[in-house]
Design a protein around this motif. Structure first.
Motif: not given
Length: 155
Positions: A31-60
């Motif tokens: 609870i006290a420590l945050a998880e760090w997804n370095k690849a997602a936070f360093e990604a420059k594009s939306m597509a790369d960020t979504l890929k790093a988060l495992g969310a290639a095709q999110p649904t509206d």
């Protein structure tokens, strides 16, 4: 008052108190420590960020809401919130399309937690804000445009 808290933590007393609370089971290290997804936070594009988060095709989804002002007078401090009415929400993320790094914030929600987060983000310019939510194995998204009149990302 904030300086007092910082000083207590610097002296080691704060660390001892946190250690004692963890030992007593009052707070848990996860609870006290945050998880760090370095690849997602360093990604420059939306597509790369979504890929790093495992969310290639999110649904509206209308069950996901992103809140914030229509016009932000100062892009350095823009209040943004995300709420989800989707049962079993375990992740909420805020992405800013035109920022140098798209991922502005990511929150992991333990089971039973109300799916509602509020924070402040920096925005360099007018942009779409995306609220990304994970529930089960699926990702959902909602969008809101926020207009910025004074830049916050180095502007």
């Amino acid at each position: 008052m904030n300086n007092q808290r910082r000083n207590v933590l610097k002296t080691g007393t704060g660390a001892a108190v946190l250690g004692a609370l963890a030992a007593a089971g009052i707070i848990k290290p996860g609870i006290a420590l945050a998880e760090w997804n370095k690849a997602a936070f360093e990604a420059k594009s939306m597509a790369d960020t979504l890929k790093a988060l495992g969310a290639a095709q999110p649904t509206d989804s209308k069950e996901v809401q992103v809140t914030g002002p229509d016009i932000a007078e100062n892009g350095a401090v823009v209040p943004v919130g995300v709420t989800s009415a989707i049962p079993g929400t375990t992740l909420m993320a805020i992405l800013i399309e035109k920022n140098p790094n798209a991922l502005a914030a990511s929150f992991t929600l333990p089971a039973g937690t109300e799916a509602n987060v509020q924070t402040r983000v920096k925005m360099g310019q007018t942009s779409n804000i995306y609220a990304l939510v994970k529930a089960g194995d699926k990702f959902f998204v909602a969008t809101k445009e926020i207009k910025v009149t004074l830049g916050g990302c180095g502007g």
